[in-house]
Design a protein around this motif. Structure first.
Motif, PDB file in Angstrom:
ATOM      1  N   SER A  31       0.829  -1.204   0.000  1.00  0.00           N
ATOM      2  CA  SER A  31       0.000   0.000   0.000  1.00  0.00           C
ATOM      3  C   SER A  31       0.864   1.256   0.000  1.00  0.00           C
ATOM      4  O   SER A  31       2.049   1.221   0.343  1.00  0.00           O
ATOM      5  CB  SER A  31      -0.898   0.014   1.249  1.00  0.00           C
ATOM      6  OG  SER A  31      -0.110   0.209   2.415  1.00  0.00           O
ATOM      7  N   VAL A  32       0.249   2.355  -0.357  1.00  0.00           N
ATOM      8  CA  VAL A  32       0.937   3.640  -0.323  1.00  0.00           C
ATOM      9  C   VAL A  32       1.368   3.975   1.104  1.00  0.00           C
ATOM     10  O   VAL A  32       2.460   4.494   1.339  1.00  0.00           O
ATOM     11  CB  VAL A  32       0.030   4.757  -0.883  1.00  0.00           C
ATOM     12  CG1 VAL A  32       0.649   6.129  -0.651  1.00  0.00           C
ATOM     13  CG2 VAL A  32      -0.233   4.536  -2.366  1.00  0.00           C
ATOM     14  N   ASN A  33       0.509   3.658   2.074  1.00  0.00           N
ATOM     15  CA  ASN A  33       0.838   3.948   3.472  1.00  0.00           C
ATOM     16  C   ASN A  33       2.097   3.199   3.912  1.00  0.00           C
ATOM     17  O   ASN A  33       2.938   3.749   4.632  1.00  0.00           O
ATOM     18  CB  ASN A  33      -0.337   3.583   4.380  1.00  0.00           C
ATOM     19  CG  ASN A  33      -1.470   4.586   4.284  1.00  0.00           C
ATOM     20  OD1 ASN A  33      -1.245   5.781   4.202  1.00  0.00           O
ATOM     21  ND2 ASN A  33      -2.699   4.099   4.281  1.00  0.00           N
ATOM     22  N   THR A  34       2.245   1.949   3.476  1.00  0.00           N
ATOM     23  CA  THR A  34       3.448   1.192   3.812  1.00  0.00           C
ATOM     24  C   THR A  34       4.664   1.777   3.106  1.00  0.00           C
ATOM     25  O   THR A  34       5.741   1.915   3.705  1.00  0.00           O
ATOM     26  CB  THR A  34       3.279  -0.296   3.450  1.00  0.00           C
ATOM     27  OG1 THR A  34       2.523  -0.943   4.476  1.00  0.00           O
ATOM     28  CG2 THR A  34       4.621  -1.009   3.337  1.00  0.00           C
ATOM     29  N   LEU A  35       4.535   2.134   1.839  1.00  0.00           N
ATOM     30  CA  LEU A  35       5.662   2.682   1.093  1.00  0.00           C
ATOM     31  C   LEU A  35       6.194   3.955   1.751  1.00  0.00           C
ATOM     32  O   LEU A  35       7.402   4.213   1.740  1.00  0.00           O
ATOM     33  CB  LEU A  35       5.251   2.976  -0.353  1.00  0.00           C
ATOM     34  CG  LEU A  35       5.044   1.750  -1.248  1.00  0.00           C
ATOM     35  CD1 LEU A  35       4.409   2.159  -2.571  1.00  0.00           C
ATOM     36  CD2 LEU A  35       6.369   1.030  -1.499  1.00  0.00           C
ATOM     37  N   MET A  36       5.316   4.730   2.360  1.00  0.00           N
ATOM     38  CA  MET A  36       5.729   5.958   3.030  1.00  0.00           C
ATOM     39  C   MET A  36       6.530   5.672   4.295  1.00  0.00           C
ATOM     40  O   MET A  36       7.320   6.496   4.747  1.00  0.00           O
ATOM     41  CB  MET A  36       4.502   6.809   3.359  1.00  0.00           C
ATOM     42  CG  MET A  36       3.808   7.382   2.137  1.00  0.00           C
ATOM     43  SD  MET A  36       2.236   8.184   2.522  1.00  0.00           S
ATOM     44  CE  MET A  36       2.779   9.514   3.586  1.00  0.00           C
ATOM     45  N   MET A  74      -8.276  -9.112   7.077  1.00  0.00           N
ATOM     46  CA  MET A  74      -9.672  -8.913   7.416  1.00  0.00           C
ATOM     47  C   MET A  74     -10.470  -8.508   6.172  1.00  0.00           C
ATOM     48  O   MET A  74     -11.563  -9.026   5.923  1.00  0.00           O
ATOM     49  CB  MET A  74      -9.789  -7.846   8.498  1.00  0.00           C
ATOM     50  CG  MET A  74     -11.213  -7.495   8.909  1.00  0.00           C
ATOM     51  SD  MET A  74     -11.242  -6.267  10.251  1.00  0.00           S
ATOM     52  CE  MET A  74     -10.479  -4.866   9.440  1.00  0.00           C
ATOM     53  N   LEU A  75      -9.917  -7.614   5.378  1.00  0.00           N
ATOM     54  CA  LEU A  75     -10.609  -7.150   4.174  1.00  0.00           C
ATOM     55  C   LEU A  75     -10.798  -8.276   3.156  1.00  0.00           C
ATOM     56  O   LEU A  75     -11.873  -8.418   2.569  1.00  0.00           O
ATOM     57  CB  LEU A  75      -9.845  -5.990   3.537  1.00  0.00           C
ATOM     58  CG  LEU A  75      -9.950  -4.640   4.241  1.00  0.00           C
ATOM     59  CD1 LEU A  75      -8.907  -3.671   3.709  1.00  0.00           C
ATOM     60  CD2 LEU A  75     -11.350  -4.057   4.072  1.00  0.00           C
ATOM     61  N   LYS A  84      -6.000  -7.057  -4.331  1.00  0.00           N
ATOM     62  CA  LYS A  84      -5.718  -5.753  -4.949  1.00  0.00           C
ATOM     63  C   LYS A  84      -6.665  -4.679  -4.408  1.00  0.00           C
ATOM     64  O   LYS A  84      -6.255  -3.540  -4.159  1.00  0.00           O
ATOM     65  CB  LYS A  84      -5.842  -5.852  -6.474  1.00  0.00           C
ATOM     66  CG  LYS A  84      -4.755  -6.691  -7.127  1.00  0.00           C
ATOM     67  CD  LYS A  84      -3.409  -5.997  -7.030  1.00  0.00           C
ATOM     68  CE  LYS A  84      -2.298  -6.812  -7.681  1.00  0.00           C
ATOM     69  NZ  LYS A  84      -2.411  -6.901  -9.142  1.00  0.00           N
ATOM     70  N   ALA A  85      -7.940  -5.037  -4.227  1.00  0.00           N
ATOM     71  CA  ALA A  85      -8.899  -4.080  -3.676  1.00  0.00           C
ATOM     72  C   ALA A  85      -8.549  -3.741  -2.229  1.00  0.00           C
ATOM     73  O   ALA A  85      -8.645  -2.584  -1.811  1.00  0.00           O
ATOM     74  CB  ALA A  85     -10.316  -4.642  -3.749  1.00  0.00           C
ATOM     75  N   ALA A  86      -8.113  -4.743  -1.474  1.00  0.00           N
ATOM     76  CA  ALA A  86      -7.725  -4.505  -0.079  1.00  0.00           C
ATOM     77  C   ALA A  86      -6.542  -3.552  -0.004  1.00  0.00           C
ATOM     78  O   ALA A  86      -6.510  -2.644   0.839  1.00  0.00           O
ATOM     79  CB  ALA A  86      -7.394  -5.832   0.603  1.00  0.00           C
ATOM     80  N   VAL A  87      -5.561  -3.745  -0.881  1.00  0.00           N
ATOM     81  CA  VAL A  87      -4.401  -2.843  -0.918  1.00  0.00           C
ATOM     82  C   VAL A  87      -4.834  -1.430  -1.304  1.00  0.00           C
ATOM     83  O   VAL A  87      -4.351  -0.446  -0.737  1.00  0.00           O
ATOM     84  CB  VAL A  87      -3.332  -3.370  -1.897  1.00  0.00           C
ATOM     85  CG1 VAL A  87      -2.292  -2.305  -2.191  1.00  0.00           C
ATOM     86  CG2 VAL A  87      -2.646  -4.602  -1.310  1.00  0.00           C
TER      87      VAL A  87
END
Length: 201
Positions: A31-36, A74-75, A84-87
């Motif tokens: 995810s973008v949040n992880t990449l940050m 969970m998602l 892919k949708a969860a990410v």
């Protein structure tokens, strides 16, 4: 099969990172949040992983912490929600923001994710609302999330939450501080009172 990977970041783009471990670089969708959070190319990083196996192959998904991985799993347990949708959802909503959105029944926030429509968002809310209390961060109780949910519908309160986040508070901390305040107050007054609430914690 894979619990986590720790190694040097050798490549990254907007939805993936390659982590080199013992001379082998693993391509990890994230995810973008992880990449940050992971750092730059050349830095050492740890990602907590999930291996998704399909008929046409396998794909490794990874996240900067176990909390985000838990929300990812969970998602994908929801019917119709693939990896892919969860990410995509975790790229626009942190775990805390997702917990708040699910508890509040906030379909609009979830549909900000690319490829996630209202029907899928509604299904996520229905299937996960009762489970969310098991996954919320320790510092945020399910009760606090429920009481804070109302700020999503208050314009002044919502602006105050955004301002508090700009000051470095998490979404849940800001929402909890604002939720007990009168939403008819001006934005500046809400911020001042919320800051006093946060200072007492």
């Amino acid at each position: 099969m894979f619990y986590s990977l720790t190694g040097k970041i050798v490549y990254s783009d907007i939805n993936a990172v390659a982590v080199e471990c013992a001379g082998i670089a693993f391509d990890v969708t994230t995810s973008v949040n992880t990449l940050m959070k992971l750092g730059n190319i050349g830095d050492t990083a740890t990602v907590y992983t999930h291996l998704a196996v399909r008929e046409d192959g396998a794909e490794l998904f990874g996240f900067a912490d176990r909390e985000e991985l838990s929300y990812f799993r969970m998602l994908i347990s929801v019917s119709g929600v693939g990896p892919k949708a969860a990410v995509a959802i975790l790229s626009v909503l942190t775990p805390e923001m997702l917990a708040l959105s699910i508890t509040a029944g906030d379909i609009k926030s979830i549909t900000r994710a690319q490829g996630v429509g209202p029907k899928i968002a509604q299904r996520i809310i229905i299937e996960l609302k009762d489970k969310i209390s098991k996954l919320v961060p320790d510092k945020v109780s399910a009760g606090n999330i429920s009481s804070a949910a109302s700020v999503l519908k208050g314009t002044n309160s919502d602006e105050a939450v955004n301002a508090l986040m700009a000051l470095g508070y998490t979404h849940s901390e800001a929402a909890n501080a604002v939720s007990s305040l009168d939403s008819s107050l001006g934005v500046e007054e809400i911020i001042k009172q919320a800051l006093r609430n946060l200072a007492r914690r």
